[in-house]
Design a protein around this motif. Structure first.
Motif, short mmCIF file in Angstrom:
data_model
loop_
_atom_site.label_atom_id
_atom_site.label_comp_id
_atom_site.label_asym_id
_atom_site.label_seq_id
_atom_site.Cartn_x
_atom_site.Cartn_y
_atom_site.Cartn_z
N ALA A 65 0.83 -1.21 0.00
CA ALA A 65 0.00 0.00 0.00
C ALA A 65 0.87 1.26 0.00
O ALA A 65 0.58 2.22 -0.72
N LYS A 66 1.93 1.26 0.80
CA LYS A 66 2.84 2.42 0.83
C LYS A 66 3.50 2.64 -0.52
O LYS A 66 3.57 3.77 -1.00
N THR A 67 3.98 1.58 -1.12
CA THR A 67 4.66 1.67 -2.41
C THR A 67 3.72 2.18 -3.48
O THR A 67 4.07 3.07 -4.27
N ASP A 68 2.51 1.63 -3.51
CA ASP A 68 1.53 2.06 -4.51
C ASP A 68 1.13 3.52 -4.31
O ASP A 68 1.02 4.27 -5.28
N ALA A 69 0.90 3.91 -3.06
CA ALA A 69 0.50 5.30 -2.77
C ALA A 69 1.60 6.27 -3.19
O ALA A 69 1.32 7.31 -3.80
N PHE A 70 2.84 5.93 -2.87
CA PHE A 70 3.95 6.79 -3.27
C PHE A 70 4.02 6.92 -4.79
O PHE A 70 4.09 8.03 -5.33
N ALA A 71 4.00 5.80 -5.48
CA ALA A 71 4.16 5.80 -6.94
C ALA A 71 3.06 6.61 -7.61
O ALA A 71 3.33 7.40 -8.52
N GLU A 72 1.85 6.43 -7.15
CA GLU A 72 0.71 7.14 -7.75
C GLU A 72 0.83 8.65 -7.57
O GLU A 72 0.57 9.42 -8.49
N ALA A 73 1.24 9.08 -6.38
CA ALA A 73 1.34 10.52 -6.11
C ALA A 73 2.60 11.13 -6.73
O ALA A 73 2.57 12.25 -7.22
N PHE A 74 3.70 10.39 -6.74
CA PHE A 74 4.98 10.90 -7.22
C PHE A 74 5.02 11.06 -8.73
O PHE A 74 5.70 11.95 -9.24
N ILE A 75 4.29 10.24 -9.43
CA ILE A 75 4.36 10.24 -10.90
C ILE A 75 3.70 11.46 -11.53
O ILE A 75 4.01 11.84 -12.65
N GLU A 76 2.82 12.11 -10.78
CA GLU A 76 2.14 13.28 -11.32
C GLU A 76 3.15 14.38 -11.64
O GLU A 76 4.19 14.49 -11.02
N GLU A 77 2.80 15.21 -12.61
CA GLU A 77 3.67 16.31 -13.04
C GLU A 77 3.83 17.34 -11.92
O GLU A 77 2.98 17.48 -11.06
N GLY A 78 4.93 18.06 -12.00
CA GLY A 78 5.16 19.16 -11.07
C GLY A 78 6.63 19.29 -10.75
O GLY A 78 7.47 18.49 -11.18
N ALA A 79 6.94 20.31 -9.97
CA ALA A 79 8.31 20.53 -9.52
C ALA A 79 8.73 19.36 -8.65
O ALA A 79 7.90 18.72 -8.00
N ILE A 80 10.02 19.11 -8.59
CA ILE A 80 10.51 17.96 -7.82
C ILE A 80 10.12 18.05 -6.35
O ILE A 80 9.74 17.06 -5.74
N ALA A 81 10.16 19.25 -5.76
CA ALA A 81 9.78 19.41 -4.35
C ALA A 81 8.31 19.02 -4.15
O ALA A 81 7.97 18.37 -3.16
N THR A 82 7.48 19.41 -5.08
CA THR A 82 6.05 19.09 -5.00
C THR A 82 5.82 17.60 -5.15
O THR A 82 5.04 17.00 -4.41
N ARG A 83 6.52 17.00 -6.11
CA ARG A 83 6.36 15.56 -6.35
C ARG A 83 6.84 14.74 -5.16
O ARG A 83 6.18 13.79 -4.74
N VAL A 84 7.98 15.12 -4.59
CA VAL A 84 8.50 14.42 -3.41
C VAL A 84 7.52 14.58 -2.25
O VAL A 84 7.19 13.61 -1.56
N GLY A 85 7.04 15.79 -2.05
CA GLY A 85 6.08 16.04 -0.96
C GLY A 85 4.82 15.23 -1.12
O GLY A 85 4.34 14.61 -0.17
N ARG A 86 4.27 15.22 -2.33
CA ARG A 86 3.05 14.43 -2.59
C ARG A 86 3.30 12.95 -2.36
O ARG A 86 2.49 12.26 -1.74
N GLY A 87 4.42 12.46 -2.88
CA GLY A 87 4.72 11.04 -2.76
C GLY A 87 4.92 10.60 -1.33
O GLY A 87 4.34 9.60 -0.88
#
Length: 179
Positions: A65-87
Motif C-alpha cells: 500500500a505504501k509503495t503504490d500510494a507513493f508511486a501514484e502521487a509521485f508520478i504526477e507532473e510538477g516541480a521535484i519538491a512538490t512531487r516528493v512532498g506528494r509522494g
C-alpha cells in the motif's frame, strides 16, 4: 485437503489488524483473532502457524500500500519538491491512517521492525527513486536530504495525532528542504 481461501485469509488478517490496533501485539492472541474472525482456532492455524505469520501478512499489505500510494502521487507532473512532498505524504499518510487513534502505535512500529525487511526494502526502493529524481533535477546532497526527509516523515507519523496533519507537515517539510 481443502484449498485455502484468499477471502478467508483476508478476513483473518483484518480481524488481526483490528485487534492489534485495539490491544497491541502483546494483547492480541491467536484465540482472540479467531474469535474476531468468527472461525475456529484450528482454521486460523491452518492459514497462519503463529501470530508472527499474521503480522508479516499485515506488513506485506502495508508495504504494498505504501509503495503504490507513493508511486501514484509521485508520478504526477510538477516541480521535484512538490512531487516528493506528494509522494511521501501519500506513503506516510497510509501509515498515519492505519495507526490513527491507536494507543499501541509505538509498539506496532517496533513489531514491524522486529519482523520484516519488506518495509525496509520498500522504503529503500522509494528512497533510491527520490534520490535519482532529485539528482537528475540538479539538487546537490540528494542522498543526505532524502535521508533526513525519511527520518523526519517517520517522526511526523509518531508525533501528529491526525493523518491530515502528517500529510500537511510532510508537504511543507519537502517544499522547504528540497527547494
Amino acid at each position: 485437503m481443502r484449498k485455502k481461501s484468499p477471502e478467508m485469509a483476508l478476513r483473518m488478517i483484518e480481524a488481526a489488524r483490528i485487534l492489534l490496533l485495539e490491544k497491541g501485539a502483546k494483547g492480541t492472541t491467536m484465540e482472540a483473532i479467531a474469535a474476531r474472525a468468527g472461525i475456529a482456532k484450528g482454521t486460523l492455524y491452518a492459514y497462519f502457524p503463529d501470530k508472527d505469520a499474521i503480522l508479516l501478512a499485515l506488513i506485506e499489505d502495508l508495504a504494498e500500500a505504501k509503495t503504490d500510494a507513493f508511486a501514484e502521487a509521485f508520478i504526477e507532473e510538477g516541480a521535484i519538491a512538490t512531487r516528493v512532498g506528494r509522494g511521501l505524504a501519500a506513503m506516510f499518510g497510509i501509515v498515519a491512517d492505519l495507526l490513527e487513534g491507536s494507543a499501541f502505535a509505538f509498539e506496532l512500529i517496533g513489531e514491524h521492525k522486529r519482523l520484516s525487511t519488506r518495509l525496509e526494502a520498500a522504503d529503500a526502493a522509494i528512497t533510491e527513486t527520490i534520490i535519482a529524481e532529485m539528482t537528475a533535477a540538479g539538487i546537490g546532497d540528494a542522498e543526505k536530504i532524502v535521508s533526513v526527509l525519511m527520518a523526519a516523515c517517520s517522526g511526523l507519523v509518531m508525533k501528529f495525532p491526525r493523518p491530515r496533519n502528517v500529510r500537511e507537515g510532510i508537504v511543507l517539510l519537502c517544499e522547504r528542504m528540497v527547494r
